[in-house]
Design a protein around this motif. Structure first.
Motif, mmCIF file in Angstrom:
data_model
loop_
_atom_site.group_PDB
_atom_site.id
_atom_site.type_symbol
_atom_site.label_atom_id
_atom_site.label_comp_id
_atom_site.label_asym_id
_atom_site.label_seq_id
_atom_site.Cartn_x
_atom_site.Cartn_y
_atom_site.Cartn_z
ATOM 1 N N GLU A 182 0.387 -0.700 0.528
ATOM 2 C CA GLU A 182 0.269 0.463 -0.283
ATOM 3 C C GLU A 182 0.951 1.289 0.282
ATOM 4 N N PHE A 183 0.658 2.666 -0.713
ATOM 5 C CA PHE A 183 1.343 3.278 0.006
ATOM 6 C C PHE A 183 -0.281 4.704 -0.269
ATOM 7 N N ASN A 184 0.311 6.131 0.179
ATOM 8 C CA ASN A 184 -0.631 6.708 0.391
ATOM 9 C C ASN A 184 -0.543 8.185 -0.493
ATOM 10 N N LEU A 185 -1.471 9.055 -0.743
ATOM 11 C CA LEU A 185 -1.593 9.877 -2.034
ATOM 12 C C LEU A 185 -2.695 11.318 -1.481
ATOM 13 N N PRO A 186 -1.153 12.370 -0.647
ATOM 14 C CA PRO A 186 -2.294 13.710 -0.177
ATOM 15 C C PRO A 186 -2.708 13.802 -1.087
ATOM 16 N N ILE A 187 -4.256 13.947 -0.672
ATOM 17 C CA ILE A 187 -4.677 15.059 -2.107
ATOM 18 C C ILE A 187 -5.166 16.459 -0.955
ATOM 19 N N ARG A 188 -5.088 17.529 -1.911
ATOM 20 C CA ARG A 188 -5.540 18.736 -1.472
ATOM 21 C C ARG A 188 -6.966 19.367 -1.399
ATOM 22 N N TYR A 189 -7.282 19.926 -0.164
ATOM 23 C CA TYR A 189 -8.702 20.176 0.077
ATOM 24 C C TYR A 189 -9.054 20.793 -0.773
ATOM 25 N N GLY A 190 -10.260 21.355 -1.787
ATOM 26 C CA GLY A 190 -10.729 21.641 -2.272
ATOM 27 C C GLY A 190 -10.591 21.017 -4.213
ATOM 28 N N SER A 191 -10.386 20.082 -3.722
ATOM 29 C CA SER A 191 -9.853 18.763 -5.614
ATOM 30 C C SER A 191 -11.332 17.860 -5.440
ATOM 31 N N ASP A 192 -11.048 17.632 -6.580
ATOM 32 C CA ASP A 192 -12.259 17.109 -7.629
ATOM 33 C C ASP A 192 -12.365 15.465 -6.067
ATOM 34 N N ILE A 193 -12.671 15.201 -5.395
ATOM 35 C CA ILE A 193 -12.092 13.970 -4.654
ATOM 36 C C ILE A 193 -13.402 12.778 -5.518
ATOM 37 N N GLU A 194 -14.610 12.861 -5.990
ATOM 38 C CA GLU A 194 -15.060 11.769 -6.824
ATOM 39 C C GLU A 194 -13.517 11.587 -7.275
ATOM 40 N N LEU A 195 -13.213 12.928 -8.503
ATOM 41 C CA LEU A 195 -12.402 12.002 -9.652
ATOM 42 C C LEU A 195 -11.167 11.667 -10.000
ATOM 43 N N ALA A 196 -10.376 12.213 -8.339
ATOM 44 C CA ALA A 196 -9.639 11.782 -7.321
ATOM 45 C C ALA A 196 -9.719 10.183 -7.384
ATOM 46 N N TYR A 227 -7.269 -22.989 8.208
ATOM 47 C CA TYR A 227 -7.776 -22.146 8.673
ATOM 48 C C TYR A 227 -8.213 -21.083 8.984
ATOM 49 N N ILE A 228 -8.070 -20.157 7.598
ATOM 50 C CA ILE A 228 -7.852 -18.923 7.209
ATOM 51 C C ILE A 228 -9.584 -18.494 6.070
ATOM 52 N N GLU A 229 -9.509 -16.838 7.018
ATOM 53 C CA GLU A 229 -10.514 -16.399 6.342
ATOM 54 C C GLU A 229 -9.951 -15.589 4.849
ATOM 55 N N ASN A 230 -11.309 -15.646 4.382
ATOM 56 C CA ASN A 230 -11.133 -15.252 2.846
ATOM 57 C C ASN A 230 -11.041 -13.534 3.523
ATOM 58 N N ALA A 231 -9.577 -12.897 1.826
ATOM 59 C CA ALA A 231 -9.317 -11.879 1.577
ATOM 60 C C ALA A 231 -9.915 -11.166 0.423
ATOM 61 N N GLN A 232 -9.545 -10.002 0.266
ATOM 62 C CA GLN A 232 -9.503 -9.471 -0.706
ATOM 63 C C GLN A 232 -8.774 -9.164 -1.687
ATOM 64 N N VAL A 233 -8.883 -9.473 -3.368
ATOM 65 C CA VAL A 233 -7.383 -9.367 -3.645
ATOM 66 C C VAL A 233 -7.709 -7.926 -4.885
ATOM 67 N N GLU A 234 -8.502 -7.612 -5.071
ATOM 68 C CA GLU A 234 -8.508 -6.582 -5.812
ATOM 69 C C GLU A 234 -8.416 -5.128 -5.061
ATOM 70 N N PRO A 235 -7.666 -4.235 -5.652
ATOM 71 C CA PRO A 235 -6.876 -2.804 -5.411
ATOM 72 C C PRO A 235 -8.718 -2.020 -4.652
ATOM 73 N N THR A 236 -7.699 -1.876 -2.877
ATOM 74 C CA THR A 236 -9.035 -0.568 -2.405
ATOM 75 C C THR A 236 -8.480 0.057 -2.032
ATOM 76 N N LEU A 237 -9.591 1.144 -2.199
ATOM 77 C CA LEU A 237 -9.370 2.345 -1.355
ATOM 78 C C LEU A 237 -10.096 3.281 -0.516
ATOM 79 N N ALA A 238 -8.742 3.482 0.798
ATOM 80 C CA ALA A 238 -9.216 3.887 1.853
ATOM 81 C C ALA A 238 -9.181 5.829 1.939
ATOM 82 N N ILE A 239 -10.142 6.271 2.555
ATOM 83 C CA ILE A 239 -10.085 7.614 2.553
ATOM 84 C C ILE A 239 -9.889 8.200 3.961
ATOM 85 N N THR A 240 -9.145 8.675 4.462
ATOM 86 C CA THR A 240 -8.978 9.419 5.896
ATOM 87 C C THR A 240 -8.790 11.571 5.961
ATOM 88 N N MET A 241 -9.378 11.743 6.306
ATOM 89 C CA MET A 241 -9.644 13.657 6.191
ATOM 90 C C MET A 241 -8.427 13.595 7.941
#
Length: 301
Positions: A182-196, A227-241
């Motif tokens: 994983e890695f983090n991308l900082p997006i400036r406030y006021g940007s088009d969040i949905e487009l990002a 004995y292990i739970e299933n996991a998501q292998v597709e890319p996931t995106l999480a947003i934090t303010m």
């Protein structure tokens, strides 16, 4: 034949000489054993310090046993050599315990399949690709240390097989040759969040599609085996303010040997797409806002 009969008769008539001969045989046997073990250690232990200490320990236990036998002889109780043999065995076991553990570790590695040549492992805080396994040592091409990420440092590391009994062994390639990164991308406030969000998810899905499809079938095998739970292998995106920006955390699956290169490609492609938005989406940087400067009154004396 007559000579041997005379010698045997003479020895029987003089039991003290029989005891002396037995004593000398044991002395010779001890010195031969010491020389053999020193030679074995010299060949099997490439580390100079360990080799020196092991050879000295062999000499010490050999001489201790020799002293015990000598005392027994002069005190007249040299009849029972079982004690001497037991002490010799115990001394050899203590002296060569690391060597014995290493040999046992090699059997354990091969029989259980802890790792094999070609695997990337981390053991005893050393990470690298296994290039050889013998009866004493595991040889690895080291990665990390003073170089970043998963690049080779150029050092070849020989690690005792006994370490498989002393701590965890991390295997990056057994059963499932992928890791999550994983890695983090900082997006400036006021940007088009949905487009990002659309840009990041689209590029990640296109770039990582091959890894996703391959890892999905491999992960199903792991789930069925352990004995292990299933996991998501597709890319996931999480947003934090945060205080300074909107932080986008992209998590994805990747081949364990291509982690650094894949992160580089994703950053490069996402950066190019963000530039094409003509300022609708902007990367943020650390900013500091000075709210108020207090008034300072300076009085002249």
């Amino acid at each position: 034949m007559e000579i041997f009969e005379n010698i045997s008769k003479w020895i029987n008539e003089h039991p003290i000489f029989s005891s002396i001969i037995k004593y000398l045989i044991w002395v010779i046997l001890i010195f031969i054993t010491i020389a053999f073990l020193r030679s074995l250690l010299r060949k099997k232990l490439p580390d100079t310090g360990i080799r020196y200490k092991s050879q000295k320990a062999v000499e010490f236990f050999g001489y201790v046993l020799l002293i015990i036998i000598t005392i027994s002889f002069f005190t007249g109780s040299i009849k029972d050599f079982a004690l001497a043999i037991g002490l010799l065995t115990a001394g050899i076991t203590i002296t060569l315990q690391e060597l014995i553990l290493s040999v046992a570790g090699s059997f354990y590695i091969f029989l259980v399949g802890v790792y094999k040549p070609g695997d990337r492992i981390e053991i005893n805080n050393i990470k690298g690709d296994v290039i050889d396994i013998d009866s004493i040592y595991t040889t690895m091409m080291e990665i990390g240390e003073w170089v970043s990420s998963d690049n080779y440092s150029g050092r070849i590391v020989k690690l005792s097989n006994s370490f498989v009994f002393k701590g965890p062994v991390y295997n990056y390639s057994e059963d499932f040759a992928f890791v999550w990164d994983e890695f983090n991308l900082p997006i400036r406030y006021g940007s088009d969040i949905e487009l990002a969000k659309v840009i990041i998810v689209k590029i990640a899905s296109e770039t990582l599609s091959e890894y996703v499809s391959t890892s999905m079938s491999e992960w199903n095998k792991v789930v069925n085996k352990y004995y292990i739970e299933n996991a998501q292998v597709e890319p996931t995106l999480a947003i934090t303010m945060t205080d300074n920006w909107v932080q986008f955390n992209l998590r994805y699956i990747v081949d364990y040997k291509k982690r650094r290169y894949t992160k580089h490609i994703l950053n490069e492609l996402i950066g190019k797409e963000i530039l094409k938005t003509d300022g609708k989406v902007q990367l943020a940087s650390a900013t500091f806002e000075i709210v108020q400067i207090p008034n300072i009154n300076i009085k002249k004396g």
